[in-house]
Design a protein around this motif. Structure first.
Motif, mmCIF file in Angstrom:
data_model
loop_
_atom_site.group_PDB
_atom_site.id
_atom_site.type_symbol
_atom_site.label_atom_id
_atom_site.label_comp_id
_atom_site.label_asym_id
_atom_site.label_seq_id
_atom_site.Cartn_x
_atom_site.Cartn_y
_atom_site.Cartn_z
ATOM 1 N N THR A 1 20.477 -133.458 -14.213
ATOM 2 C CA THR A 1 20.181 -133.502 -15.636
ATOM 3 C C THR A 1 20.268 -134.966 -16.318
ATOM 4 N N VAL A 2 18.962 -135.117 -17.205
ATOM 5 C CA VAL A 2 18.997 -136.506 -17.871
ATOM 6 C C VAL A 2 18.519 -136.340 -19.260
ATOM 7 N N THR A 3 18.999 -137.037 -20.150
ATOM 8 C CA THR A 3 18.650 -137.178 -21.435
ATOM 9 C C THR A 3 18.053 -138.501 -22.021
ATOM 10 N N GLY A 4 17.139 -138.603 -22.882
ATOM 11 C CA GLY A 4 16.705 -139.798 -23.187
ATOM 12 C C GLY A 4 15.710 -139.674 -24.614
ATOM 13 N N LYS A 5 15.514 -140.681 -25.301
ATOM 14 C CA LYS A 5 14.369 -140.673 -26.411
ATOM 15 C C LYS A 5 13.094 -140.452 -25.931
ATOM 16 N N PRO A 6 12.392 -139.503 -26.591
ATOM 17 C CA PRO A 6 10.934 -139.144 -26.147
ATOM 18 C C PRO A 6 10.311 -140.361 -26.480
ATOM 19 N N VAL A 7 9.120 -140.741 -25.782
ATOM 20 C CA VAL A 7 7.971 -141.697 -26.018
ATOM 21 C C VAL A 7 6.756 -141.228 -25.387
ATOM 22 N N TYR A 8 5.617 -141.255 -26.007
ATOM 23 C CA TYR A 8 4.671 -140.778 -25.781
ATOM 24 C C TYR A 8 3.952 -142.016 -25.157
ATOM 25 N N ALA A 9 3.114 -141.863 -23.758
ATOM 26 C CA ALA A 9 2.417 -142.968 -23.299
ATOM 27 C C ALA A 9 1.001 -142.631 -22.643
ATOM 28 N N ASN A 10 0.136 -141.882 -23.393
ATOM 29 C CA ASN A 10 -1.014 -141.150 -23.323
ATOM 30 C C ASN A 10 -1.114 -140.867 -21.801
ATOM 31 N N TYR A 11 -2.106 -141.522 -20.868
ATOM 32 C CA TYR A 11 -1.953 -141.137 -19.569
ATOM 33 C C TYR A 11 -1.133 -141.599 -18.718
ATOM 34 N N GLY A 12 -0.277 -142.323 -19.051
ATOM 35 C CA GLY A 12 0.759 -143.102 -18.278
ATOM 36 C C GLY A 12 0.109 -144.245 -17.502
ATOM 37 N N GLN A 13 -0.994 -144.799 -17.685
ATOM 38 C CA GLN A 13 -1.447 -145.828 -16.871
ATOM 39 C C GLN A 13 -0.772 -147.297 -17.107
ATOM 40 N N LYS A 14 -1.028 -148.200 -16.546
ATOM 41 C CA LYS A 14 -0.135 -149.513 -16.515
ATOM 42 C C LYS A 14 -0.488 -150.019 -18.030
ATOM 43 N N GLU A 15 -1.936 -150.049 -18.422
ATOM 44 C CA GLU A 15 -2.360 -150.515 -19.598
ATOM 45 C C GLU A 15 -1.965 -149.774 -20.834
ATOM 46 N N ASP A 16 -1.604 -148.533 -20.499
ATOM 47 C CA ASP A 16 -0.924 -147.673 -21.770
ATOM 48 C C ASP A 16 0.681 -148.175 -22.042
ATOM 49 N N PHE A 17 1.362 -148.460 -21.002
ATOM 50 C CA PHE A 17 2.681 -149.103 -21.277
ATOM 51 C C PHE A 17 2.555 -150.421 -21.755
ATOM 52 N N GLN A 18 1.582 -151.239 -21.644
ATOM 53 C CA GLN A 18 1.406 -152.545 -22.071
ATOM 54 C C GLN A 18 1.169 -152.600 -23.363
ATOM 55 N N ILE B 1 12.841 -140.864 -21.893
ATOM 56 C CA ILE B 1 11.992 -139.711 -21.331
ATOM 57 C C ILE B 1 10.541 -139.758 -21.886
ATOM 58 N N VAL B 2 9.499 -140.224 -20.804
ATOM 59 C CA VAL B 2 8.162 -140.752 -20.959
ATOM 60 C C VAL B 2 7.409 -139.116 -21.319
ATOM 61 N N ILE B 3 6.654 -139.121 -22.254
ATOM 62 C CA ILE B 3 5.525 -137.719 -22.091
ATOM 63 C C ILE B 3 4.080 -138.354 -21.970
ATOM 64 N N VAL B 4 3.355 -137.751 -21.089
ATOM 65 C CA VAL B 4 2.107 -138.344 -20.576
ATOM 66 C C VAL B 4 1.116 -137.034 -20.531
ATOM 67 N N ARG B 5 -0.031 -137.166 -20.711
ATOM 68 C CA ARG B 5 -0.849 -135.973 -20.416
ATOM 69 C C ARG B 5 -1.540 -136.249 -18.893
ATOM 70 N N ALA B 6 -2.042 -134.969 -18.388
ATOM 71 C CA ALA B 6 -2.689 -135.005 -17.109
ATOM 72 C C ALA B 6 -4.060 -135.668 -17.148
ATOM 73 N N GLY B 7 -4.522 -136.462 -16.117
ATOM 74 C CA GLY B 7 -5.781 -137.140 -16.154
ATOM 75 C C GLY B 7 -5.660 -138.422 -15.707
ATOM 76 N N LYS B 8 -6.843 -139.015 -15.319
ATOM 77 C CA LYS B 8 -7.283 -140.739 -14.958
ATOM 78 C C LYS B 8 -6.404 -140.967 -13.573
ATOM 79 N N ILE B 9 -5.119 -140.821 -13.558
ATOM 80 C CA ILE B 9 -4.389 -141.191 -12.211
ATOM 81 C C ILE B 9 -3.391 -139.931 -12.025
ATOM 82 N N THR B 10 -2.914 -140.008 -10.809
ATOM 83 C CA THR B 10 -2.004 -138.718 -10.163
ATOM 84 C C THR B 10 -0.818 -139.061 -10.853
ATOM 85 N N LEU B 11 0.039 -137.976 -10.745
ATOM 86 C CA LEU B 11 1.234 -137.855 -11.571
ATOM 87 C C LEU B 11 2.046 -138.629 -10.897
ATOM 88 N N ALA B 12 2.170 -138.701 -9.492
ATOM 89 C CA ALA B 12 2.987 -139.732 -8.761
ATOM 90 C C ALA B 12 2.828 -141.201 -9.532
#
Length: 775
Positions: free
Chosen positions: A235-252, A265-276
């Motif tokens: 179990t983990v807890t954290g503040k939610p942050v949205y990061a679009n597709y989770g690509q490196k440029e999104d985090f930048q 706890i990062v929220i991302v949507r599916a697509g562009k790159i793999t979940l991993a």
């Protein structure tokens, strides 16, 4: 003619003898004629008694000698004329066959449908006519004619009314047995199973749960049935942050907006790159968990996708080793395991979560299909996300199923056609489509060999993989189990997974070695939507620019990046509208049938894959464009040149790297000349040249790295600091942040790239005495 017979008799023997009867017989190869001489004891003029005096009378008169010589010359001339006519007719026949081939287009290659005997070896087999010669146009037409929409539909229907084909479970094993039996019914030369014992992470007895904790009060958002394999449990807890597709440029962009990511706890949507890849990007920024959802589409708000978080392929608990038996390996694990909690949620749950967040609204291009989208929460608001992951580890036995059509000339060289069989849900689109095409190609190509006389020079292997949903586990374990031999025998892998996800566009991922063959194939296959148009017209002349990079979710990736085998993945999709059910419980045959002209597109995908496989087993020369990598290296060189002066300021230079590229170019030109000047009918020479061609991909695996520590060693397509892309990324720091440049690492990257390219050039050159060390 008596005088001619006597003169010829004198020519072959100094004493009187019976005349020689000439017979012109055609040799078995049809290219030459030979003169067969038969001796006869019979005298056409009567008996033996009067013959000596008759011959003596002629020899004793000098004026007869000139006449005898004249008859001898006439007879010799007639023999030469007859031989010339026979040779001419043979040559003309071969030219007519060649003209027929050229009229059909493509290379004029003849399938070796008859065994030729050595000169003088005359046996009863010469009288037995061989099967008909199949030229490439004939072979291509046979494939197109025999492919059946009805059979494809029957194959796909095997997944109807089934909820899951999870790897190692009963439905997956039953499907394996079904495919094994079907391969046998096609009378393939070899059919066999490959067993592996792997570790999988599956959902536990208690469902995973996502909650929102606000002002000390916990509210459950969702307890989905789906899960993410290889997530960290707990179990983990954290503040939610949205990061679009989770690509490196999104985090930048988030960092530039001064949004804190550590402990979130990062929220991302599916697509562009793999979940991993999304997960590893979040972990690098300090996140403790990741939630991923599907963008809403029509009635899919409640769909939760399955996924895995392993940044790699194969069993992550036997990295670099085949999982034949776990007890034989130490307790190690892949460095690609995330070690943070990961869970997928529905877009409905994501909307509820966003509605509780009160930070700034999302960037317009980040919104997607959600009505409400927030980046994070205010710093003073007491709102966190609680994620509970209860997955468990299990040991499973999986089966890979194979069937083979053995080649008639080089049976130990083979093209592999494969498809994933397992799926977390019904898996109609990802596993069902590929399996349906695999079975149909096995049936059709086997029929062409058995009933139409086609004799492939090289073998074709049909492979059905298990545990593909967990990161191409079945395929990777097979590669690891036979890594010492596969790179020297398998010259191409054709991936059939998810071949039809739409109709409007074509998605291609391929090794540069196969670009030329792909283009020629697309020019010969009709567009299922417009029969008067070819697939090539659909992709356009600049199709190479739209090549999709290989992802970890593509089963062809380990063949290329781990084993150095050229690969291709081909499929139909809609660029502007993803197939929404992939990896969910709604990936059913009924939902897949909503795709327009589904079976016509399955047939077209099968025709593309079948043509590639047949062309690679038909021609004398392997249809792999080994010179294409010269262009790929030149493209990287142009990017590196921008940093040439910056590198020199560090006391280094790029000259050696550029020299290695030049060496590869010269080696490719030399091989091309060797091929042009070689005798195509000499099997020994042809095999040696083809071996040099098929080794090109393998030679771009860095030989200076351990397959155990860096399994994806390809300098173009692999993962790690040894790749050309990683070197380019490091050089870019010279312009943006020179203080972050690691000089020792840069030296190592330059050395690894330079000597891998130089080694590939040396191998392409052939014999060691043909290489010239210009360094």
């Amino acid at each position: 003619m008596d005088h001619a017979r006597a003169a010829i008799s004198n020519l072959f023997s100094g004493e009187p003898m019976s005349y020689t009867r000439f017979s012109i017989a055609r040799q078995t190869d049809g290219d030459n004629s030979h003169v067969e001489m038969k001796l006869s004891a019979d005298d056409e003029e009567g008996g033996e008694a009067g013959r000596p005096e008759h011959l003596h009378a002629h020899v004793a008169q000098p004026w007869r000698n000139g006449k005898n010589l004249c008859f001898l010359l006439i007879a010799a001339f007639l023999l030469l004329l007859i031989g010339f006519l026979i040779g001419y007719l043979s040559y003309r026949g071969r030219m007519q066959l060649a003209a027929k081939c050229l009229e059909g287009g493509g290379k004029c290659e003849v399938t070796p449908t008859a065994s030729y005997l050595a000169d003088g070896d005359e046996t009863e087999e010469e009288e037995v006519p061989g099967p008909p010669i199949l030229y490439w146009p004939d072979l291509k037409n046979l494939l197109s004619t025999k492919l059946s929409d009805r059979r494809l539909e029957e194959n796909l229907r095997q997944r109807a009314n089934k909820n899951s084909f999870e790897a190692g479970q009963s439905e997956d094993e039953n499907m394996a047995i079904y495919i094994h039996d079907l391969f046998k019914s096609f009378f393939l030369n070899q059919v066999w199973k490959d067993k592996h014992y792997i570790k999988l992470q599956v959902k536990g007895s208690t469902k995973n749960k996502v909650s929102v904790v606000e002002d000390g009060k916990e509210e459950e958002l969702e307890t989905p049935d789906a899960y993410v394999a290889y997530s960290e449990t707990g179990t983990v807890t954290g503040k939610p942050v949205y990061a679009n597709y989770g690509q490196k440029e999104d985090f930048q962009k988030l960092e530039k907006s001064a949004i804190e990511l550590n402990g979130t706890i990062v929220i991302v949507r599916a697509g562009k790159i793999t979940l991993a890849e999304k997960v590893v990007n979040a972990k690098e920024k300090g996140a403790v968990g990741v939630l991923m959802y599907l963008d809403p589409y029509k009635n899919t708000d409640d769909l939760v996708p399955f996924g895995h978080a392993h940044l790699g392929t194969g069993d992550p608990y036997t990295p670099g080793f085949p999982s034949f038996n776990h007890t034989q390996f130490p307790p190690i694990e892949s460095s690609g395991l995330p070690h943070i909690a990961v869970q997928t949620i529905s877009s409905h749950a994501a909307s509820r979560l966003f509605s509780k967040m009160d930070g700034e609204s999302c960037l317009p291009q980040w919104r997607g299909g959600l009505l409400v989208c927030k980046m994070t929460v205010r710093s003073d608001k007491q709102l966190t996300v609680k994620l509970e992951v209860n997955n468990v580890m299990v040991d499973r036995k999986i089966l890979n199923i194979f069937g083979a059509i053995t080649g008639f000339e080089e049976p130990d060289r083979y093209v592999v056609i494969g498809a994933q069989r397992d799926s977390w849900g019904p898996g109609a689109a990802k596993a069902g489509v590929g399996t349906a095409i695999l079975l149909e190609l096995a049936r059709v190509i086997s029929d062409i060999v058995k009933n139409e006389g086609y004799k492939p020079r090289r073998s074709i292997i049909f492979a059905s993989w298990s545990a593909g949903d967990y990161g191409a586990v079945g395929a990777t374990e097979w590669l690891e189990g036979y890594s010492a031999t596969l790179h020297a025998k398998a010259f191409t892998y054709i991936n059939l997974d998810a071949a039809v996800l739409g109709t409007n566009d074509i998605k291609i991922s391929a090794s540069p070695l196969l670009y030329a063959l792909l283009e020629r194939t697309m020019k010969g296959v009709n567009d299922p939507l417009i029969s008067s148009r070819k697939l090539y017209d659909k992709v356009g002349s600049s199709w190479v620019k739209s090549i999709v990079p290989f992802g970890l979710d593509n089963a062809a990736f380990p063949f290329l990046a781990y084993s150095g085998i050229p690969v291709v993945s081909f499929g139909f999709y809609n660029k502007d509208e993803d197939y929404p059910f992939l990896g969910t419980t709604q990936d059913t045959v009924e939902n897949l049938k909503a795709i327009n002209s589904l079976y016509a597109h399955l047939r077209a995908a099968a025709e593309v894959a079948g043509q590639i496989a047949l062309r690679l087993t038909h021609d004398h020369e392997l249809f792999l464009d080994f010179g294409r990598y010269s262009e790929e290296l030149l493209a990287f060189q142009e990017k590196f040149l921008v940093y040439d002066q910056d590198v020199k300021e560090l006391g280094l230079n790029l000259d050696w790297l550029f020299l290695a590229r030049g060496d590869f170019q010269r080696a490719a030109n030399a091989l091309r000349r060797d091929i042009e000047n070689s005798d195509k009918e000499n099997k020994v020479i042809r095999r040696a040249l083809n071996d040099r061609i098929m080794k090109v991909e393998y030679d771009f695996l860095s030989p200076f790295l351990s397959p155990k520590d860096a399994p994806l060693r390809h300098i173009f397509f692999g993962k790690g600091s040894h790749t050309l892309q990683s070197l380019l990324d490091h050089l870019q720091l010279l312009k943006t942040s020179r203080s972050e440049v690691d000089l020792n690492m840069l030296k190592e990257q330059l050395a690894l790239a330079t000597w891998t390219i130089k080694g590939a050039a040396n191998a392409l050159e052939g014999d060691i005495w043909n290489t010239d060390n210009t360094f």
